[in-house]
Every structure is written in C-alpha cells, then in structure tokens.
Design a protein around this motif. Structure first.
Motif, PDB file in Angstrom:
ATOM      1  N   TRP A 188       0.861  -1.180   0.000  1.00 50.67           N
ATOM      2  CA  TRP A 188       0.000   0.000   0.000  1.00 50.67           C
ATOM      3  C   TRP A 188       0.894   1.225   0.000  1.00 50.67           C
ATOM      4  CZ3 TRP A 188      -5.065  -0.072  -0.712  1.00 50.67           C
ATOM      5  CH2 TRP A 188      -5.742  -1.276  -0.503  1.00 50.67           C
ATOM      6  N   LYS A 189       0.401   2.289  -0.663  1.00 49.51           N
ATOM      7  CA  LYS A 189       1.178   3.531  -0.710  1.00 49.51           C
ATOM      8  C   LYS A 189       0.292   4.719  -0.386  1.00 49.51           C
ATOM      9  CE  LYS A 189       5.005   2.392  -3.676  1.00 49.51           C
ATOM     10  NZ  LYS A 189       5.842   2.878  -4.763  1.00 49.51           N
ATOM     11  N   TYR A 190       0.953   5.736   0.190  1.00 55.06           N
ATOM     12  CA  TYR A 190       0.299   7.013   0.459  1.00 55.06           C
ATOM     13  C   TYR A 190       1.302   8.096   0.065  1.00 55.06           C
ATOM     14  CZ  TYR A 190      -1.509  11.064   2.882  1.00 55.06           C
ATOM     15  OH  TYR A 190      -1.972  12.316   3.153  1.00 55.06           O
ATOM     16  N   SER A 191       0.940   8.933  -0.887  1.00 62.11           N
ATOM     17  CA  SER A 191       1.817  10.021  -1.354  1.00 62.11           C
ATOM     18  C   SER A 191       3.215   9.505  -1.694  1.00 62.11           C
ATOM     19  CB  SER A 191       1.910  11.134  -0.322  1.00 62.11           C
ATOM     20  OG  SER A 191       0.681  11.787  -0.189  1.00 62.11           O
ATOM     21  N   GLY A 209      -0.095  -3.569   9.366  1.00 65.70           N
ATOM     22  CA  GLY A 209       0.195  -3.870  10.766  1.00 65.70           C
ATOM     23  C   GLY A 209       1.006  -2.794  11.460  1.00 65.70           C
ATOM     24  N   LYS A 210       1.287  -1.676  10.787  1.00 63.76           N
ATOM     25  CA  LYS A 210       2.055  -0.576  11.373  1.00 63.76           C
ATOM     26  C   LYS A 210       1.205   0.687  11.350  1.00 63.76           C
ATOM     27  CE  LYS A 210       6.098  -2.650  11.759  1.00 63.76           C
ATOM     28  NZ  LYS A 210       6.848  -2.780  12.958  1.00 63.76           N
ATOM     29  N   ALA A 211       1.241   1.426  12.430  1.00 61.93           N
ATOM     30  CA  ALA A 211       0.561   2.721  12.475  1.00 61.93           C
ATOM     31  C   ALA A 211       1.335   3.697  11.592  1.00 61.93           C
ATOM     32  CB  ALA A 211       0.508   3.221  13.915  1.00 61.93           C
ATOM     33  N   TRP A 212       0.641   4.735  11.103  1.00 58.63           N
ATOM     34  CA  TRP A 212       1.300   5.721  10.247  1.00 58.63           C
ATOM     35  C   TRP A 212       0.587   7.059  10.348  1.00 58.63           C
ATOM     36  CZ3 TRP A 212      -1.266   7.641   5.786  1.00 58.63           C
ATOM     37  CH2 TRP A 212      -2.464   6.997   5.477  1.00 58.63           C
ATOM     38  N   VAL A 213       1.245   8.107   9.851  1.00 58.31           N
ATOM     39  CA  VAL A 213       0.721   9.465   9.901  1.00 58.31           C
ATOM     40  C   VAL A 213       0.687  10.019   8.480  1.00 58.31           C
ATOM     41  CG1 VAL A 213       1.091  11.801  10.819  1.00 58.31           C
ATOM     42  CG2 VAL A 213       1.722   9.796  12.186  1.00 58.31           C
ATOM     43  N   ASP A 214      -0.449  10.637   8.086  1.00 56.21           N
ATOM     44  CA  ASP A 214      -0.531  11.204   6.738  1.00 56.21           C
ATOM     45  C   ASP A 214       0.114  12.588   6.698  1.00 56.21           C
ATOM     46  OD1 ASP A 214      -2.374  13.091   7.643  1.00 56.21           O
ATOM     47  OD2 ASP A 214      -4.109  12.122   6.712  1.00 56.21           O
ATOM     48  N   ASN A 215       0.088  13.227   5.551  1.00 53.07           N
ATOM     49  CA  ASN A 215       0.741  14.523   5.365  1.00 53.07           C
ATOM     50  C   ASN A 215       0.095  15.648   6.185  1.00 53.07           C
ATOM     51  OD1 ASN A 215       2.407  13.251   3.568  1.00 53.07           O
ATOM     52  ND2 ASN A 215       1.346  13.982   1.752  1.00 53.07           N
ATOM     53  N   ALA A 220      -9.399   4.390   0.094  1.00 56.28           N
ATOM     54  CA  ALA A 220      -9.334   5.337  -1.019  1.00 56.28           C
ATOM     55  C   ALA A 220      -9.571   6.761  -0.528  1.00 56.28           C
ATOM     56  CB  ALA A 220     -10.357   4.962  -2.093  1.00 56.28           C
ATOM     57  N   ALA A 221     -10.475   6.938   0.414  1.00 55.55           N
ATOM     58  CA  ALA A 221     -10.804   8.267   0.917  1.00 55.55           C
ATOM     59  C   ALA A 221      -9.617   8.926   1.623  1.00 55.55           C
ATOM     60  CB  ALA A 221     -12.000   8.184   1.861  1.00 55.55           C
ATOM     61  N   ILE A 222      -8.770   8.143   2.257  1.00 48.33           N
ATOM     62  CA  ILE A 222      -7.608   8.739   2.927  1.00 48.33           C
ATOM     63  C   ILE A 222      -6.373   8.778   2.025  1.00 48.33           C
ATOM     64  CG2 ILE A 222      -8.402   8.227   5.259  1.00 48.33           C
ATOM     65  CD1 ILE A 222      -6.579   5.807   5.327  1.00 48.33           C
ATOM     66  N   GLY A 223      -6.540   8.310   0.784  1.00 46.05           N
ATOM     67  CA  GLY A 223      -5.448   8.423  -0.188  1.00 46.05           C
ATOM     68  C   GLY A 223      -4.544   7.223  -0.300  1.00 46.05           C
ATOM     69  N   LEU A 224      -4.942   6.099   0.266  1.00 43.95           N
ATOM     70  CA  LEU A 224      -4.133   4.887   0.129  1.00 43.95           C
ATOM     71  C   LEU A 224      -4.376   4.245  -1.231  1.00 43.95           C
ATOM     72  CD1 LEU A 224      -4.590   3.229   3.631  1.00 43.95           C
ATOM     73  CD2 LEU A 224      -2.463   4.118   2.665  1.00 43.95           C
ATOM     74  N   THR A 225      -3.324   3.796  -1.850  1.00 41.00           N
ATOM     75  CA  THR A 225      -3.438   3.094  -3.132  1.00 41.00           C
ATOM     76  C   THR A 225      -2.631   1.805  -3.054  1.00 41.00           C
ATOM     77  OG1 THR A 225      -1.537   4.291  -4.054  1.00 41.00           O
ATOM     78  CG2 THR A 225      -3.739   5.204  -4.500  1.00 41.00           C
ATOM     79  N   TRP A 226      -3.091   0.828  -3.783  1.00 43.07           N
ATOM     80  CA  TRP A 226      -2.383  -0.454  -3.870  1.00 43.07           C
ATOM     81  C   TRP A 226      -1.689  -0.515  -5.220  1.00 43.07           C
ATOM     82  CZ3 TRP A 226      -0.731  -4.299  -0.988  1.00 43.07           C
ATOM     83  CH2 TRP A 226      -0.285  -5.458  -1.624  1.00 43.07           C
ATOM     84  N   GLU A 227      -0.425  -0.906  -5.211  1.00 45.11           N
ATOM     85  CA  GLU A 227       0.307  -1.078  -6.458  1.00 45.11           C
ATOM     86  C   GLU A 227       0.704  -2.532  -6.573  1.00 45.11           C
ATOM     87  OE1 GLU A 227       3.489   1.649  -7.103  1.00 45.11           O
ATOM     88  OE2 GLU A 227       2.291   3.364  -6.470  1.00 45.11           O
ATOM     89  N   ASP A 228       0.286  -3.143  -7.673  1.00 41.79           N
ATOM     90  CA  ASP A 228       0.658  -4.534  -7.892  1.00 41.79           C
ATOM     91  C   ASP A 228       2.165  -4.644  -8.029  1.00 41.79           C
ATOM     92  OD1 ASP A 228      -1.911  -5.609  -7.866  1.00 41.79           O
ATOM     93  OD2 ASP A 228      -2.231  -5.120  -9.979  1.00 41.79           O
ATOM     94  N   GLU A 229       2.675  -5.775  -7.590  1.00 43.85           N
ATOM     95  CA  GLU A 229       4.105  -5.994  -7.722  1.00 43.85           C
ATOM     96  C   GLU A 229       4.486  -6.076  -9.179  1.00 43.85           C
ATOM     97  OE1 GLU A 229       6.335  -8.652  -5.332  1.00 43.85           O
ATOM     98  OE2 GLU A 229       4.769  -8.727  -3.814  1.00 43.85           O
ATOM     99  N   VAL A 230       5.583  -5.445  -9.488  1.00 43.70           N
ATOM    100  CA  VAL A 230       6.112  -5.511 -10.841  1.00 43.70           C
ATOM    101  C   VAL A 230       6.920  -6.798 -10.945  1.00 43.70           C
ATOM    102  CG1 VAL A 230       7.636  -4.380 -12.484  1.00 43.70           C
ATOM    103  CG2 VAL A 230       6.212  -3.006 -10.965  1.00 43.70           C
ATOM    104  N   ALA A 231       6.634  -7.568 -11.970  1.00 46.41           N
ATOM    105  CA  ALA A 231       7.354  -8.828 -12.147  1.00 46.41           C
ATOM    106  C   ALA A 231       8.847  -8.544 -12.289  1.00 46.41           C
ATOM    107  CB  ALA A 231       6.847  -9.560 -13.383  1.00 46.41           C
TER     108      ALA A 231
END
Length: 186
Positions: free
Chosen positions: A3-6, A13-19, A37-48
């Motif tokens: 998962w990615k944010y900005s 399993g880890k807490a985090w802080v947004d911008n 999606a509302a908080i800006g998290l996106t999933w990126e598939d692994e690149v082979a």
C-alpha cells in the motif's frame, strides 16, 4: 507492491501518519476499500522481476530497459568516440556478441578433453577413434548452428526464444533450448 500514500510505502500492521498529521492505527488494513481510497491509500501490484540476461532494469514508469542485441560504440556527451589506452574505439558488446563468445567457449570446453587424440595423431600418426572424430564434428556443427541462430535473431523476442526449452503438450521438455543444443558427450 505494498500500500502507498503520497509515494510512501505503508506497511500492513504498522501505524502511520498522513501529510496532514492525522494518525492511523496499526489496524488500518481492516478499513474498507472506500475508506482506504478516501484517505489516499493506493495499492500497487508488484512488478514482475525482469530477466537481467536481457534487460538492464526498469524505467521510472516500470517499462523494461532492454539490453542491446548489437555492439555499441562508446561515445561521450558530445558524441565523440571514447578511445581505450591504445587509441581504439571502446565498444560495449551486445547480447549477440556475448552469446556467440559463450558458445565458442562452451564448444572449446567440450572439445578440450579429446584434444590429446589430435596431438597423438599429429605426433605419432595414431588414428583418432571414429567416435571421438564424430563427436568433435558434432560439437563444431552444433556451435555453428547456435551461432547462426544467434546471428539470425531479428529482435530481442527472437533472441530470448533461443533460451526457451521446447516442451510437449504436458509441459515436459522435449529437447534442449536452441542456445545450448549440444551433442551428448561420449
């Protein structure tokens, strides 16, 4: 990929802080897809993974950077030839040149154990056993066929296909990949 944010990786399993300074608990992964999606998290598939025999790596957009099939003359930023200590053009060997050199080395390695028969013939006129002569001829023929296949590869896909082992309808190998199609040793 995770998962990615900005652009940052957010670990499950880890807490985090947004911008904006908003803190999210370690259980954020339990949020619904809409909440993520509302908080800006996106999933990126692994690149082979790329096959580094044929590719240098990836561009920033994820596209593969292919290695050159042909030799490339080294030039500086002004397009002037880069010369070695002897004044000769520096050249980066392409995939084809490297593959042909490897095939020749492999052929030499297969012939070497039987070279003494040739030396004995030359020095003592003792006949080379026909099985040895036949095998040595088969190695040279195979090397020539491998070199021709390499030379005739019109593009990277054709070159890469030389490394594919042929298989039957059940996926079982039926022979050697063309790039290593050597005769059986005697």
């Amino acid at each position: 990929m995770p998962w990615k944010y900005s652009g940052r990786i957010i670990r499950v399993g880890k807490a985090w802080v947004d911008n904006n300074g908003t803190q999210y608990p370690a259980v954020w992964s339990n949020y619904s897809a809409d909440e993520k999606a509302a908080i800006g998290l996106t999933w990126e598939d692994e690149v082979a993974a790329h096959d580094n025999r044929f590719y240098w790596g990836r561009n920033a957009d994820g596209s593969l950077i292919p290695r050159s099939l042909t030799d490339i003359d080294a030039v500086d930023e002004d397009g002037k030839a880069i010369l070695d200590e002897n004044g000769k053009q520096r050249v980066t060997l392409g995939l084809k040149s490297n593959a042909i050199a490897l095939a020749k080395t492999q052929a030499a390695g297969q012939l070497a154990p039987y070279d003494w028969y040739v030396t004995r013939k030359s020095e003592k006129s003792t006949a080379i056993p026909s099985a040895v002569s036949t095998y040595r001829d088969a190695v040279r023929t195979a090397c020539a066929a491998i070199e021709t296949s390499i030379t005739n590869a019109a593009d990277l896909a054709a070159f890469m296909a030389l490394y594919d082992t042929p298989v039957d309808s059940d996926g079982k190998p039926t022979g050697n990949a063309p790039i290593v199609d050597w005769p059986d040793a005697i």
